[in-house]
Design a protein around this motif. Sequence first.
Motif: not given
Length: 271
Positions: A19-48
Amino acid sequence: MIRTVSAGETAPTTYAWPVQARGLRVRAGRRFAVDGLDLRLGFGVHGLLGPNGAGKTTLIRALATVARPASGHLELLGQAVDSGGDLREVRRGLGYLPQEFGHYRWYTVREFVEYVAWLREVPARDVPDAVQRAIDRVDLTSRAGSTLRSLSGGMLRRVGLAQAVVGDPTLLLLDEPTVGLDPEQRARALELLRDLGRDTCVVVATHVVDDVAAACTDVVLLDAGRVAFHGPVAGLTAAGTGGADPEVGGGVLERGYAALLRRHRDREGSK
C-alpha cells in the motif's frame, strides 16, 4: 521487503510496499472523508484507529477498490489504481471484510466461501483445499454444512473472516473484524491476525485499542481524514505515560490515543 506475486497473474509484479498513498483524497458523499493522506504500509498487521468520522471506513473502501480516489496517488500491490492500474489483478490479491458484508442466507458456509474463492479467481484445482483451510482457520469446521441463516451473529462474523482470507490474499482489509465475537472467539481471531501478518499486509480498522495492542505491529491513527500518528504500538504506550492528561479515563493505551489526537489537532490548529 520485496514481494514477488505470481499466482493468477498474467505477468509477475515486484513491489516493496503493498500500500502506498500520496496526497490521497476520497469522498464520502459531498465531503472528503480522506483528505490529503500520505501512507505507506508493508507486510505485517496495521491497526487503523481514529474517532468516528475520521475516515477509517472510507480509507478501507478505497484500499478495497470500492471507493475511487478523487485525487492523489494510490498504489496497491504494485498497481497504480488511480491512473490506469489493473484493478482485476489487485482484486485477485486482496481480501475484504466490511463492517456489514452481504451474503446469501440459504448458502451453506462452505458454499459461500467457495463462491468468494471463485470471485477471487482462485484456480479451480485449489478451491477445495483453500476453502477448507479458510473454514478451519476461523473454527467453523463443524458448521461448514450449515446455512448462513442458521448461524449466530458471532458465527456470521467468522464466516466473514473466512471469506476474506480464502486463497491467502496478499492484502487483507478488515473493518471491525472482532465485533460480535465472544472473548474466546476474539482471542482466536487476534491470534489468526498475528499469524497472517507474517507474510500478508493486514489492515484492521477498529475502535478497540486493546485489539491493536494484542495483534498489530504498528498503528495508524486518523483524524479528519489525515494521519495523526503512524508508528509502533509502543508509541501509544509512550504517549499515555509521558504527560498524558490524567483526567482522561481508560488505560495507558486509551490515554496515549487521546494524547496523540490532541497533539495532532494542536499542530493543525497552529498552521
